[in-house]
Design an enzyme around this catalytic site. Sequence first.
Site, PDB file in Angstrom:
ATOM      1  N   SER A 151       0.812  -1.221   0.000  1.00 32.97           N
ATOM      2  CA  SER A 151       0.000   0.000   0.000  1.00 32.97           C
ATOM      3  C   SER A 151       0.846   1.273   0.000  1.00 32.97           C
ATOM      4  O   SER A 151       0.315   2.355  -0.228  1.00 32.97           O
ATOM      5  CB  SER A 151      -0.944   0.017   1.205  1.00 32.97           C
ATOM      6  OG  SER A 151      -0.243   0.277   2.397  1.00 32.97           O
ATOM      7  N   LYS A 189       1.279   4.110   7.360  1.00 36.04           N
ATOM      8  CA  LYS A 189       0.507   4.958   6.451  1.00 36.04           C
ATOM      9  C   LYS A 189       0.978   6.408   6.558  1.00 36.04           C
ATOM     10  O   LYS A 189       1.686   6.785   7.503  1.00 36.04           O
ATOM     11  CB  LYS A 189      -0.987   4.901   6.797  1.00 36.04           C
ATOM     12  CG  LYS A 189      -1.650   3.564   6.506  1.00 36.04           C
ATOM     13  CD  LYS A 189      -1.775   3.284   5.032  1.00 36.04           C
ATOM     14  CE  LYS A 189      -2.525   1.992   4.763  1.00 36.04           C
ATOM     15  NZ  LYS A 189      -1.771   0.816   5.208  1.00 36.04           N
TER      16      LYS A 189
END
Length: 231
Positions: A151, A189
């Site tokens: 990701s 993230k």
Amino acid sequence: MLTKKQRELLLFINDRIKESGVSPSFDEMKEALDLASKSGIHRLITALEERGFLRRLAHRARALEVLKLPESAVPQPAGRAPFRPSVITGAAADAGRKVAAAVRSSMIPVMGRIAAGTSIEAIEHETHKVAAPDDDFDPDTHFALEVSGESMINAGILDGDTVILKRTETAQSGDIVVALINEETATLKRFRKKGGSIALEAANPAFGTQIFGPDRVRIQGKLVALVRKYH
């Protein structure tokens, strides 16, 4: 003075740490206190922190340290000071620190795997060490994680890489962080503030942005370096 539930939780955590060396999970605490949800456990732990009975260890997930117990829970011989748990000390610990001092300037502890994708189990303990890029990376203030998932590939972070992070509980919008969600799962993230909420953004269009209330996210570290696995 502690409430009945606060006292029950504190003693349960202390007993579990004495038995196994690790703190219980939130599910175990919820079941032990017969609570309907884990949000009640979060509130109890926060209250115990504010009263100086517990401390969360910022660089480890689900890790709690009991700082003290209610005096009524620990009988004290006359003239004996109240119970105060402390870090293990002694000749063995001193010897270990002396050995570690020889390599601490170049080796950073790897604390397991971190998800760059769907959140996985939170960080638990050191698995091995990795060489730091230079002497500015102190193992007392930095830690490393192996990356699992894709990701963050558009930020140059690939599956199998090792990221080095500086331990911190704060971040600026745009920082790449390790975020602990609901005290249970950790993810890598990009951190953004969205009004009163927190957004955890992927760097891959195949993955969506996750939005949480500020009480559901705790920052554990900020990305400062990366060790590339051969691909």
